[in-house]
Enzyme design. Structure first.
Site, mmCIF file in Angstrom:
data_model
loop_
_atom_site.group_PDB
_atom_site.id
_atom_site.type_symbol
_atom_site.label_atom_id
_atom_site.label_comp_id
_atom_site.label_asym_id
_atom_site.label_seq_id
_atom_site.Cartn_x
_atom_site.Cartn_y
_atom_site.Cartn_z
ATOM 1 N N LYS A 22 0.878 -1.175 -0.043
ATOM 2 C CA LYS A 22 0.110 0.061 -0.041
ATOM 3 C C LYS A 22 0.869 1.271 0.207
ATOM 4 C CE LYS A 22 -1.608 1.447 3.973
ATOM 5 N NZ LYS A 22 -1.161 2.928 4.567
ATOM 6 N N ASN A 23 1.821 1.458 0.785
ATOM 7 C CA ASN A 23 2.903 2.490 0.897
ATOM 8 C C ASN A 23 3.759 2.603 -0.084
ATOM 9 O OD1 ASN A 23 1.323 3.059 3.275
ATOM 10 N ND2 ASN A 23 3.026 2.428 4.821
ATOM 11 N N ARG A 92 -5.032 10.577 4.563
ATOM 12 C CA ARG A 92 -4.044 11.913 4.595
ATOM 13 C C ARG A 92 -2.927 11.726 3.569
ATOM 14 N NH1 ARG A 92 -3.187 13.265 8.520
ATOM 15 N NH2 ARG A 92 -1.168 14.009 8.435
ATOM 16 N N CYS A 116 -5.126 12.649 12.768
ATOM 17 C CA CYS A 116 -4.830 11.191 12.814
ATOM 18 C C CYS A 116 -4.984 10.585 14.168
ATOM 19 C CB CYS A 116 -3.818 10.906 11.855
ATOM 20 S SG CYS A 116 -3.078 9.195 11.931
ATOM 21 N N ARG A 121 0.849 14.574 13.015
ATOM 22 C CA ARG A 121 1.284 14.455 11.558
ATOM 23 C C ARG A 121 1.158 15.729 10.780
ATOM 24 N NH1 ARG A 121 -0.926 8.720 9.631
ATOM 25 N NH2 ARG A 121 0.979 8.799 8.244
ATOM 26 N N PRO A 122 2.008 16.579 11.229
ATOM 27 C CA PRO A 122 1.915 17.741 10.471
ATOM 28 C C PRO A 122 2.603 17.751 8.931
ATOM 29 C CG PRO A 122 3.631 17.891 11.978
ATOM 30 C CD PRO A 122 2.909 16.652 12.154
ATOM 31 N N ILE A 123 2.263 18.586 7.958
ATOM 32 C CA ILE A 123 3.093 18.668 6.727
ATOM 33 C C ILE A 123 4.021 19.723 6.543
ATOM 34 C CG2 ILE A 123 1.364 17.211 5.822
ATOM 35 C CD1 ILE A 123 0.218 19.869 4.350
ATOM 36 N N ASP A 124 4.351 20.500 7.526
ATOM 37 C CA ASP A 124 5.428 21.548 7.605
ATOM 38 C C ASP A 124 6.593 21.189 6.836
ATOM 39 O OD1 ASP A 124 5.926 19.751 9.950
ATOM 40 O OD2 ASP A 124 7.398 21.121 10.351
ATOM 41 N N LEU A 125 7.127 19.983 6.727
ATOM 42 C CA LEU A 125 8.499 19.594 6.138
ATOM 43 C C LEU A 125 8.136 19.654 4.599
ATOM 44 C CD1 LEU A 125 9.956 17.157 8.543
ATOM 45 C CD2 LEU A 125 10.340 19.572 8.301
ATOM 46 N N ASP A 307 5.675 0.879 11.921
ATOM 47 C CA ASP A 307 4.233 0.017 11.364
ATOM 48 C C ASP A 307 4.195 -1.463 11.801
ATOM 49 O OD1 ASP A 307 4.071 1.769 8.133
ATOM 50 O OD2 ASP A 307 3.789 2.637 10.271
ATOM 51 N N LEU A 329 8.538 7.411 16.704
ATOM 52 C CA LEU A 329 8.112 8.222 15.437
ATOM 53 C C LEU A 329 6.878 9.061 15.626
ATOM 54 C CD1 LEU A 329 10.262 6.244 14.121
ATOM 55 C CD2 LEU A 329 9.166 6.964 12.152
ATOM 56 N N ARG A 399 -8.571 -0.391 5.259
ATOM 57 C CA ARG A 399 -7.612 0.665 4.492
ATOM 58 C C ARG A 399 -6.351 -0.032 4.000
ATOM 59 N NH1 ARG A 399 -6.887 6.100 7.403
ATOM 60 N NH2 ARG A 399 -5.875 6.198 5.813
HETATM 61 C C1 EPZ Z 1 4.433 7.098 6.258
HETATM 62 O O1 EPZ Z 1 3.739 8.005 6.832
HETATM 63 C C2 EPZ Z 1 3.572 5.841 6.170
HETATM 64 N N1 EPZ Z 1 2.388 5.856 5.397
HETATM 65 C C3 EPZ Z 1 3.113 5.513 7.565
HETATM 66 O O2 EPZ Z 1 2.458 4.309 7.525
HETATM 67 C C4 EPZ Z 1 4.401 5.074 8.593
HETATM 68 O O3 EPZ Z 1 4.162 5.055 9.678
HETATM 69 C C5 EPZ Z 1 5.451 6.363 8.423
HETATM 70 O O4 EPZ Z 1 5.468 6.628 6.858
HETATM 71 C C6 EPZ Z 1 6.679 6.259 9.147
HETATM 72 O O5 EPZ Z 1 7.173 5.178 8.609
HETATM 73 C C7 EPZ Z 1 2.583 5.896 3.843
HETATM 74 O O6 EPZ Z 1 3.656 5.690 3.583
HETATM 75 C C8 EPZ Z 1 1.226 6.228 3.245
HETATM 76 P P1 EPZ Z 1 6.377 10.652 7.747
HETATM 77 P P2 EPZ Z 1 4.048 9.445 6.705
HETATM 78 O O7 EPZ Z 1 6.406 11.666 6.968
HETATM 79 O O8 EPZ Z 1 4.873 9.764 5.452
HETATM 80 C C9 EPZ Z 1 6.727 13.960 11.568
HETATM 81 C C10 EPZ Z 1 0.713 2.778 7.928
HETATM 82 O O9 EPZ Z 1 0.302 2.404 9.021
HETATM 83 N N2 EPZ Z 1 6.601 14.795 10.392
HETATM 84 O O10 EPZ Z 1 7.805 9.867 7.773
HETATM 85 O O11 EPZ Z 1 3.158 10.316 7.285
HETATM 86 C C11 EPZ Z 1 5.479 12.740 11.664
HETATM 87 O O12 EPZ Z 1 4.483 13.588 12.298
HETATM 88 C C12 EPZ Z 1 1.125 4.256 7.709
HETATM 89 O O13 EPZ Z 1 0.750 2.475 7.009
HETATM 90 C C13 EPZ Z 1 6.632 16.366 10.461
HETATM 91 O O14 EPZ Z 1 6.865 16.668 11.716
HETATM 92 O O15 EPZ Z 1 5.252 9.691 7.701
HETATM 93 C C14 EPZ Z 1 6.090 11.733 12.218
HETATM 94 O O16 EPZ Z 1 6.442 12.097 13.585
HETATM 95 C C15 EPZ Z 1 0.951 4.836 9.252
HETATM 96 N N3 EPZ Z 1 6.631 17.175 9.559
HETATM 97 C C16 EPZ Z 1 7.458 11.370 11.509
HETATM 98 O O17 EPZ Z 1 7.736 13.038 11.158
HETATM 99 C C17 EPZ Z 1 6.184 16.615 8.292
HETATM 100 O O18 EPZ Z 1 6.096 17.678 7.489
HETATM 101 C C18 EPZ Z 1 7.356 10.678 10.423
HETATM 102 O O19 EPZ Z 1 6.396 10.970 9.690
HETATM 103 C C19 EPZ Z 1 6.246 15.345 7.934
HETATM 104 C C20 EPZ Z 1 6.264 14.410 9.260
#
Ligand code: EPZ
Length: 420
Positions: A22-23, A92, A116, A121-125, A307, A329, A399
């Site tokens: 999926k990911n 998301r 969530c 889970r911000p998207i600031d980055l 995960d 995480l 999902r």
């Molecule tokens: C991906 O989510 C996966 N989802 C998640 O799987 C997985 O848990 C996660 O990566 C970590 O491995 C998909 O691939 C669709 P991140 P993602 O950005 O991309 C913080 C599942 O169960 N962060 O690597 O959203 C964030 O809050 C799902 O299949 C910021 O602070 O994860 C987190 O603490 C759940 N600012 C950490 O970074 C940002 O702009 C890692 O998040 C982005 C992220």
């Protein structure tokens, strides 16, 4: 609403095929926006999140033909750049259309992903990376409005925190940017590698694939022509079934897996007393009647995956000693703890650390799924709990798991999907 009814105690045996990841499928579906020509995706998992993102492409004007595992997509017909709340609020990962829409069309409006269960889970980055590439970003009315009328410019992006989605959005944006982009502290998950390979196969020059520093030569807004893509096997689905064998002390075989992608989970299960036979894409696991306790900390790939944290916690409830699990995480990824304790486990939380104390037996009960991986942990516990366990709110499970109850039934579990 559906729920899963599990009668515990059955041993598992036999083999099942692991579905596509999926990911990996989600960013690859988003990446098709970078092309105005048809592309075929195969080995898609038959799960809700895939259908949701394909529906978003359709709403944006793309042409999508989709059966269970194959999608033929042509975004040459795309005529909108607004990813609406109705879709983004369901999933998301829809935020992954931000980079490709902006790169291809020079503008887009994407609903901010809602909250969530597992964390803020911000998207600031993601947004900082787009701004560094010359986009103007405005957040209004719950939408991100991004503009880059003359296209995106290559830039050096340094992520102060590793982000899978942020790396994916930046890779896709950089593919059509003017000039070179370097991503420092990039995520290294197998899904990042597959996305890079898909872009490279379309002629995008990329260096450092699979490393934490990736350099991308953009095409300067020239749309890409993709080769067909076969989605890689789902490493988290595979890990979940390995945990099913461990918690029930069974021997099962998983087919169509990439063992290199699940080394961290295999190593931990070996440390707990399980044994493995690896033969190409097939993995056979044999459980043990005396599971040793585990100590694990979740971290970015190739470390122990967040995960898999909930699933390992379920297995740890049956260990002969106390396990310690630290979630590093996400700030709220222990929602399964109180539900596992309803089944008789003895888990204590202190901040981001869970202590899983040994218990002699779990007992069936009604429990509630709260998020995707927590749902699978409750199913695993139900396999070994005495009596009947009903796992409610399994829309979370649907999902991301392709026919979980069907695959577990094939292995001999007593599980069925009922409606409340
Ligand atoms: C991906 O989510 C996966 N989802 C998640 O799987 C997985 O848990 C996660 O990566 C970590 O491995 C998909 O691939 C669709 P991140 P993602 O950005 O991309 C913080 C599942 O169960 N962060 O690597 O959203 C964030 O809050 C799902 O299949 C910021 O602070 O994860 C987190 O603490 C759940 N600012 C950490 O970074 C940002 O702009 C890692 O998040 C982005 C992220």
């Amino acid at each position: 609403m559906d729920y899963l009814q599990i009668t515990g105690g059955a041993k598992l045996s036999g083999s099942i095929k692991i579905s596509g990841a999926k990911n990996s499928a989600l960013p690859i579906i988003a990446a098709t926006i970078l092309s105005d020509k048809p592309v075929k995706l195969t080995n898609l998992p038959n799960v809700v999140d895939i259908r949701t993102l394909l529906k978003l492409l359709d709403i944006l004007g793309g042409t999508v033909e989709h059966n269970d595992t194959v999608a033929n997509i042509n975004n040459g017909t795309m005529n909108s750049t607004k990813a609406v709340y109705e879709i983004v609020s369901q999933m998301r990962a829809s935020i992954l259309v931000l980079g490709p829409l902006l790169a291809r069309f020079g503008e887009c409006e994407v609903s901010l992903p809602g909250g969530c269960a597992i964390g803020q889970r911000p998207i600031d980055l993601h947004l900082k990376a787009m701004e560094a590439m010359g986009a103007t970003i405005e957040i209004k009315g719950g939408y991100v409005r991004a503009e880059a009328p003359n296209g995106l410019q290559g830039a050096k992006i340094v992520f102060d925190k590793i982000t899978v989605g942020g790396t994916e959005n930046t890779l896709m944006a950089a593919a059509l940017a003017h000039g070179t982009t370097t991503i420092v502290n990039a995520a290294k998950e197998p899904e990042i590698v597959q996305l890079c390979e898909m872009l490279a196969d379309a002629g995008v020059k990329i260096e450092g694939i699979g490393t934490s520093e990736i350099t991308i030569e953009g095409t300067g807004q020239k749309p890409l022509t993709f080769k067909d893509v076969e989605i890689i096997p789902d490493r988290i689905e595979a890990g979940t079934y390995l945990c099913a064998a461990a918690i029930t002390n069974s021997t099962i075989t998983l087919e169509k897996v990439n063992p290199a992608h699940i080394e961290a989970s295999i190593n931990k299960l070996e440390a707990m007393g399980c044994s493995f036979k690896i033969d190409g894409e097939n993995i056979t696991i044999s459980g043990t009647s005396r599971l040793k306790p585990v100590s694990l900390v979740t971290t970015e790939y190739p470390g122990f995956p967040t995960d898999m944290q909930a699933q390992f916690m379920a297995v740890a409830t049956m260990a002969i000693g106390e396990s310690v699990i630290e979630e590093r995480l996400f700030e709220n990824r222990f929602m399964h703890v109180s539900e596992l304790n309803r089944l008789g486990s003895d888990i204590w939380l202190k901040g981001s650390v869970a202590a899983v104390k040994p218990v002699a037996q779990l007992y069936g009960a009604d429990v509630m799924a709260t998020d995707l991986r927590a749902s699978s942990a409750l199913v695993l516990a139900g396999l070994v709990a005495e009596g009947v366990t009903n796992v409610h709110r399994i829309y979370h499970l649907d999902r991301g798991y392709d026919n979980l109850e069907g695959k577990l039934s094939t292995l001999g579990a007593k599980i069925e999907r009922l409606s409340e």
